[in-house]
Design a protein around this motif. Structure first.
Motif, short mmCIF file in Angstrom:
data_model
loop_
_atom_site.label_atom_id
_atom_site.label_comp_id
_atom_site.label_asym_id
_atom_site.label_seq_id
_atom_site.Cartn_x
_atom_site.Cartn_y
_atom_site.Cartn_z
N ASP A 251 -27.78 -41.30 40.20
CA ASP A 251 -29.06 -41.99 40.25
C ASP A 251 -28.77 -43.48 40.36
O ASP A 251 -28.34 -44.11 39.40
N ARG B 161 -32.34 -38.91 25.47
CA ARG B 161 -31.96 -38.82 26.87
C ARG B 161 -30.44 -38.78 26.98
O ARG B 161 -29.74 -39.52 26.27
N ASP C 162 -27.18 -38.50 30.02
CA ASP C 162 -26.84 -38.57 31.44
C ASP C 162 -25.87 -37.47 31.85
O ASP C 162 -25.75 -37.16 33.04
N ARG D 46 -30.12 -26.79 31.88
CA ARG D 46 -30.43 -26.85 33.31
C ARG D 46 -31.90 -26.53 33.57
O ARG D 46 -32.51 -27.07 34.48
N GLU E 48 -34.25 -27.39 31.53
CA GLU E 48 -34.93 -28.63 31.12
C GLU E 48 -34.75 -29.74 32.15
O GLU E 48 -35.66 -30.53 32.36
N ASP E 49 -33.56 -29.81 32.73
CA ASP E 49 -33.24 -30.88 33.69
C ASP E 49 -32.35 -30.29 34.78
O ASP E 49 -31.13 -30.23 34.62
N ASP F 279 -31.11 -31.35 37.44
CA ASP F 279 -30.09 -32.22 38.02
C ASP F 279 -29.07 -32.73 37.01
O ASP F 279 -28.23 -33.56 37.35
N LEU F 280 -29.15 -32.25 35.79
CA LEU F 280 -28.25 -32.73 34.73
C LEU F 280 -26.80 -32.39 35.05
O LEU F 280 -26.46 -31.23 35.27
#
Length: 150
Positions: free
Chosen positions: A11, A63, A65, A86, A88-89, A91-92
């Motif tokens: 990001d 949070r 990363d 995964r 939950e997020d 792209d984690l």
């Protein structure tokens, strides 16, 4: 065996010099602390969890990363933790480590790819896995000489 996330470019809004908040989940105190200390030496912010349930609580609260999780732990396995995270997020970035001779088939991980590292994990190998997941960080510390690289 290692797979890396192809669709997950770092990001760019994060900036290449921003410290990463890294969730480290491992039931072995010494392993968890070594990874935590190394992440701090690299300029990142480790968040240490002693098991999968604690890791999921920490992830829900803060949070992160990147997540590093051991595969075989009492209670929730690293695969169960990775699947939950995964969802939950999607792209984690996730790195799974295992000391097992036949840890798991990464094709079972239907919610995207992961990076898999076999124990013992050298610190230079761990640093390379971080870079593969989130991209190189400019201006940060590098793996110190003699710090378990490879």
């Amino acid at each position: 065996m290692q797979t890396t996330r192809s669709a997950a470019a770092p990001d760019l809004a994060r900036g290449p010099d921003r410290a990463l908040r890294v969730l480290v989940i491992d039931d072995e105190d010494n392993v968890r602390n070594v990874f935590g200390d190394f992440l701090e030496a690299l300029g990142h912010e480790p968040d240490l969890a002693a098991d999968g349930a604690d890791g999921l609580r920490r992830f829900a609260r803060d949070r992160h990363d990147l997540v590093l999780t051991d595969m075989l732990m009492p209670g929730l396995s690293g695969l169960e933790v990775a699947r939950t995270l995964r969802r939950e997020d999607p792209d984690l970035p996730i790195i799974v480590i295992s000391g097992s001779a036949d840890p798991f088939d990464v094709r079972q991980f239907e919610h995207g790819s992961i990076t898999f590292l076999r124990k013992p994990v050298g610190l230079a190998e761990f640093e390379h896995a971080i870079e593969a997941e989130v991209g190189p960080r400019s201006g940060g510390a590098r793996c110190p000489a003699g710090a378990g690289g490879g």
